[in-house]
Design a protein around this motif. Structure first.
Motif, short mmCIF file in Angstrom:
data_model
loop_
_atom_site.label_atom_id
_atom_site.label_comp_id
_atom_site.label_asym_id
_atom_site.label_seq_id
_atom_site.Cartn_x
_atom_site.Cartn_y
_atom_site.Cartn_z
N TRP A 21 0.77 -1.24 0.00
CA TRP A 21 0.00 0.00 0.00
C TRP A 21 0.80 1.29 0.00
N ASP A 31 -7.91 1.61 5.73
CA ASP A 31 -7.55 0.37 5.06
C ASP A 31 -6.80 -0.58 5.98
N SER A 68 -7.84 -4.39 7.17
CA SER A 68 -7.02 -5.35 6.43
C SER A 68 -7.39 -6.78 6.79
#
Lengths: 296, 298
Positions: A174, A230, A234
């Motif tokens: 990411w 995010d 996860s």
């Protein structure tokens, strides 16, 4: 945005109302698969509800259980530990990468494409490759570590290293998103202040610290909030690489939610976890919404 | 003068090294995936690892496609929904599932989401936009509990339909969110001229706004497709033995004990290949969409 706002202002509510039919089909879908599940989850969270068992109302009992459930509380601690690292490293590296990619250099397009590949690739596929690379005896990573004189690691197979290992994969995956968002900010910067600073004899670090950083700060904030959301949710990487283990060493909130719902079939309790999770994410998204407004 | 030149040279070398350092982790993992998929089992399990194999072959890929037992061997995984079991020709059947679900969910999302993006942009329905935003950031798993129960009551579990419907949770918000941004960016004059000339709002949308928004539709399509294709957890929960999507099918190979690395890496590579190719070809559109949309789905 500005054009539409003046139109609304001039013609009032009726103007907006004309466009409502366009919202109906999507509205129906959004209600069916998004809003209805939210409401239904809220309802389920007040029930004693096991798949195949009786369904009885038990008020806030599920929430009371959450507060005293050590397994859940530890999962929250682990989630925060994971999130803190899985936000910190991608944001720092992402800013550095954005500064690099902002410069012109040969093959920049290709380098950028390769750099964003980890973010686009199917998470399960790359998690499988990492799993093979992490193999304690035969894996390529331990070979590389030992060949430069570092001790081999147990990676996801030891309670102490499993979360840093997952953070490493998450960072690998990411950092590109942070880079893209910050790069977007850098692209919109004016040139004048840099010229002035250069004439005044400022070093590159000075102009980064005192011009670039303040100007792209709103974008960094957006990246920070997105990364936090995010990281909190996860799941794929954890699911494939460590399966919440060893023991419960990498059992985050989202993973525990999966277990409660689809392994233990404790629907009521899982729904209570969803509600708590939802509230946390909602608070952070409100932050995102306000920071977006400032950025654009 | 000399010192200045040397410093500049060092600066350039340092910059080149930092670019290399940034790109190499991605390069290493993808090259290693390729390497595992092209080596035989002996080389793959050798220690120290084989970096320069004496022989490369496509046998692993052939295995993935031909060996019937490759993905369907995990017979210990009992069938939850009591449906008759039947074997697909290896990965091919799962490819079909993935294509149906991802194309279906993306197509439906465009059908519903593009007009919605237009409507929201024009009527400035900020509440709807905020709702979509929240939907995009909520964990995908939170939708699964109620939807799973609903599909069970409706007796739909075991077919591809519930998976396709659930993938709308990912694709619709992406499409709407990207399209709001695009329609907001379009000039209003053409449409207003058409409206003054007596066109209906639908005609203005169909013949003026829609053609102008084509680049936005491309971006929305690519992103919705990729995030649907990559989705894993919906399939894990909702798919029966014969309705698994590719990521789930490949994951199930791993949970199986005596797994051989070559075919697994080959399968992983094949699953992610469409996405990697899309990224290579449509990099500009993807970057535009991601920086505008910001958040990944699911």
């Amino acid at each position: 945005m500005t054009v539409a706002s003046s139109a609304t202002g001039l013609r009032g509510r009726n103007y907006a109302r004309q466009y409502w039919p366009f919202l109906v089909p999507a509205g129906v879908v959004v209600f069916a698969v998004i809003v209805f599940p939210w409401i239904f989850t809220l309802y389920m969270s007040t029930m004693e509800w096991h798949v195949g068992g009786n369904i009885t109302f038990n008020g806030l009992a599920n929430y009371k259980r959450l507060v005293s459930d050590e397994r859940f509380l530890w999962s929250v601690v682990r989630t925060l530990y994971f999130t803190a690292m899985a936000v910190f490293f991608p944001v720092i590296l992402g800013i550095a990468a954005a500064v690099c990619f902002h410069k012109e250099f040969p093959l920049r397009g290709l380098a950028r494409t390769i750099f964003i590949m980890p973010m686009m690739a199917t998470p399960v596929a790359i998690a499988l490759v990492w799993t093979m690379m992490f193999h304690p005896q035969l894996g390529v990573l331990n070979y590389l570590l030992t060949s430069v004189g570092l001790p081999a690691s147990q990676w996801q197979y030891a309670p102490g290293t499993v979360i840093p290992t997952l953070v490493m994969v998450e960072t690998w995956q990411w950092t590109p998103l942070v880079m893209l968002i910050v790069l977007g900010g850098l692209a919109s910067l004016p040139i004048d202040p840099y010229e002035a600073a250069r004439i005044d004899g400022a070093s590159p670090w000075d102009s980064f610290r005192h011009i670039t950083l303040p100007l792209v700060w709103p974008h960094i904030m957006v990246a920070l909030v997105i990364r936090t959301i995010d990281a909190l949710k996860s799941l794929d990487i954890i699911f494939v690489i460590s399966n919440g283990g060893p023991g419960t060493a990498s059992e985050t909130m989202n993973y525990l939610l999966y277990l409660e719902a689809f392994s233990f079939y404790d629907i009521g309790y899982a729904s209570a976890i969803v509600v708590v999770f939802f509230v946390i994410i909602l608070l952070i998204s409100m932050l995102l919404f306000t920071s977006r407004r400032q950025a654009y | 003068m000399r010192a200045h030149q040397i410093r500049r040279l060092f600066g350039r070398i340092g910059f080149a090294l930092s670019v290399f350092a940034l790109v190499s982790p991605a390069l290493l993992v993808f090259l290693w995936m390729l390497s595992l998929s092209l080596k035989n089992e002996l080389d793959n399990t050798a220690y120290p690892p084989v970096f320069w194999p004496s022989k490369l072959s496509l046998q692993n890929f052939v295995d993935v496609f031909e060996k019937n037992d490759f993905v369907t061997l995990d017979w210990t995984d009992f069938d939850l929904f009591g449906r008759t079991w039947f074997a697909y020709p290896a990965l091919g059947g799962y490819l079909y599932n993935s294509v149906v679900v991802s194309f279906g969910a993306t197509g439906l999302a465009l059908l519903f989401g593009v007009p919605a993006g237009f409507g929201i942009a024009k009527s400035k329905a900020h509440n709807m936009a905020a709702l979509i935003m929240i939907a995009r950031v909520t964990p995908g798993l939170s939708y699964l509990v109620p939807l799973f129960l609903m599909f069970q009551w409706l007796g739909m579990v075991g077919s591809l339909t519930p998976l396709l419907i659930t993938h709308l949770v990912i694709t619709v918000p992406i499409v709407v969110w990207v399209m709001i941004g695009f329609f907001e960016g379009l000039p209003n004059e053409l449409e207003e001229a058409a409206l003054v000339d007596g066109a209906t709002i639908w005609q203005a949308f169909r013949h003026i706004a829609l053609p102008l928004a084509r680049p936005g539709i491309v971006v929305a399509t690519i992103l919705a497709f990729i995030f649907s294709w990559n989705n894993f957890i919906f399939g894990v929960v909702l798919a029966g033995r014969e309705t698994r999507t590719l990521p789930v099918a490949v994951y199930n190979v791993l949970t199986f004990e005596e797994v051989s690395w070559g075919p697994l890496a080959a399968a992983a590579l094949l699953v992610t290949l469409p996405v990697l190719l899309l990224t290579l070809l449509m990099q500009k559109e993807i970057v535009a969409g991601l920086t505008a949309g910001g958040v990944k789905g699911g």
